[in-house]
Design a protein around this motif. Structure first.
Motif, mmCIF file in Angstrom:
data_model
loop_
_atom_site.group_PDB
_atom_site.id
_atom_site.type_symbol
_atom_site.label_atom_id
_atom_site.label_comp_id
_atom_site.label_asym_id
_atom_site.label_seq_id
_atom_site.Cartn_x
_atom_site.Cartn_y
_atom_site.Cartn_z
ATOM 1 N N VAL A 83 -5.740 -2.382 3.697
ATOM 2 C CA VAL A 83 -6.031 -1.130 2.998
ATOM 3 C C VAL A 83 -5.206 0.008 3.590
ATOM 4 O O VAL A 83 -4.641 0.831 2.859
ATOM 5 N N ARG A 84 -5.095 0.035 4.912
ATOM 6 C CA ARG A 84 -4.307 1.072 5.577
ATOM 7 C C ARG A 84 -2.840 0.988 5.153
ATOM 8 O O ARG A 84 -2.211 2.003 4.826
ATOM 9 N N ILE A 85 -2.296 -0.222 5.102
ATOM 10 C CA ILE A 85 -0.904 -0.408 4.695
ATOM 11 C C ILE A 85 -0.715 0.042 3.251
ATOM 12 O O ILE A 85 0.267 0.707 2.917
ATOM 13 N N GLN A 86 -1.659 -0.304 2.385
ATOM 14 C CA GLN A 86 -1.580 0.112 0.986
ATOM 15 C C GLN A 86 -1.579 1.626 0.868
ATOM 16 O O GLN A 86 -0.776 2.209 0.130
ATOM 17 N N LYS A 87 -2.477 2.283 1.601
ATOM 18 C CA LYS A 87 -2.555 3.741 1.540
ATOM 19 C C LYS A 87 -1.266 4.388 2.045
ATOM 20 O O LYS A 87 -0.786 5.361 1.466
ATOM 21 N N GLU A 88 -0.697 3.833 3.134
ATOM 22 C CA GLU A 88 0.546 4.378 3.658
ATOM 23 C C GLU A 88 1.679 4.211 2.655
ATOM 24 O O GLU A 88 2.471 5.134 2.451
ATOM 25 N N THR A 89 1.748 3.043 2.027
ATOM 26 C CA THR A 89 2.799 2.789 1.040
ATOM 27 C C THR A 89 2.660 3.736 -0.142
ATOM 28 O O THR A 89 3.647 4.310 -0.607
ATOM 29 N N VAL A 133 13.893 3.582 -8.633
ATOM 30 C CA VAL A 133 12.803 3.904 -7.706
ATOM 31 C C VAL A 133 11.508 3.221 -8.143
ATOM 32 O O VAL A 133 10.771 2.672 -7.318
ATOM 33 N N LEU A 134 11.242 3.226 -9.443
ATOM 34 C CA LEU A 134 10.028 2.579 -9.945
ATOM 35 C C LEU A 134 10.062 1.072 -9.694
ATOM 36 O O LEU A 134 9.043 0.473 -9.326
ATOM 37 N N GLU A 135 11.211 0.457 -9.879
ATOM 38 C CA GLU A 135 11.327 -0.982 -9.639
ATOM 39 C C GLU A 135 11.118 -1.300 -8.162
ATOM 40 O O GLU A 135 10.444 -2.263 -7.808
ATOM 41 N N GLU A 136 11.677 -0.456 -7.293
ATOM 42 C CA GLU A 136 11.481 -0.621 -5.845
ATOM 43 C C GLU A 136 9.997 -0.509 -5.488
ATOM 44 O O GLU A 136 9.466 -1.298 -4.713
ATOM 45 N N LEU A 137 9.340 0.467 -6.091
ATOM 46 C CA LEU A 137 7.912 0.671 -5.851
ATOM 47 C C LEU A 137 7.102 -0.522 -6.336
ATOM 48 O O LEU A 137 6.193 -0.995 -5.649
ATOM 49 N N ARG A 138 7.433 -1.032 -7.513
ATOM 50 C CA ARG A 138 6.724 -2.202 -8.048
ATOM 51 C C ARG A 138 6.863 -3.405 -7.126
ATOM 52 O O ARG A 138 5.901 -4.137 -6.895
ATOM 53 N N LYS A 139 8.051 -3.621 -6.585
ATOM 54 C CA LYS A 139 8.274 -4.753 -5.675
ATOM 55 C C LYS A 139 7.420 -4.616 -4.418
ATOM 56 O O LYS A 139 6.791 -5.571 -3.974
ATOM 57 N N LYS A 140 7.408 -3.416 -3.846
ATOM 58 C CA LYS A 140 6.626 -3.206 -2.624
ATOM 59 C C LYS A 140 5.139 -3.389 -2.885
ATOM 60 O O LYS A 140 4.426 -3.978 -2.077
ATOM 61 N N LEU A 141 4.670 -2.868 -4.003
ATOM 62 C CA LEU A 141 3.251 -2.980 -4.313
ATOM 63 C C LEU A 141 2.858 -4.415 -4.646
ATOM 64 O O LEU A 141 1.736 -4.830 -4.380
#
Length: 125
Positions: free
Chosen positions: A29-35, A59-67
């Motif tokens: 949860v902490r990692i998710q919140k930081e991301t 940027v959106l594609e990068e965000l989708r990959k990380k999430l």
């Protein structure tokens, strides 16, 4: 060794296992919140700059990959009633919304204000 001490050891192991699971969940949860916070900061920076659609898509594609690594999903939609862009971070397993920008109450207020504005214009005309 008697039976009671063996039972105590087993219960202590169970408690330790439960504590480790709870810590692992808290870390996720902490990692998710930081991301999410990092990505929100990037989005804020982008709002203040003029950016091409290609850069936004990147940027959106990068965000989708990380999430997706965190078992979450990014949904970007336009609210039908207010034409406001809504960004949601959703847990893939439970389909529960973790974070929404803007929050639901802001959309309701905007919709209500649109309705009031429409009524005032009709009454004046």
């Amino acid at each position: 060794m008697d039976v009671k001490s063996i039972q105590n050891i087993d219960s202590a192991r169970q408690i330790n296992s439960q504590n480790l699971q709870a810590l692992d969940q808290k870390n996720q949860v902490r990692i998710q919140k930081e991301t999410i916070k990092q990505q929100e900061e990037k989005i804020e920076k982008l709002k203040n700059e003029k950016v091409s659609p290609e850069v936004v898509e990147k940027v959106l594609e990068e965000l989708r990959k990380k999430l997706s690594m965190l078992n979450t999903q990014l949904q970007i939609k336009i609210d039908k009633d207010t034409d406001i862009t809504v960004v949601k971070v959703v847990d893939k397993q439970t389909n529960k919304v973790i974070r929404q920008i803007p929050p639901e109450y802001v959309l309701k207020i905007a919709k209500y204000l649109d309705e009031i504005t429409g009524l005032l214009l009709r009454e004046k005309a």
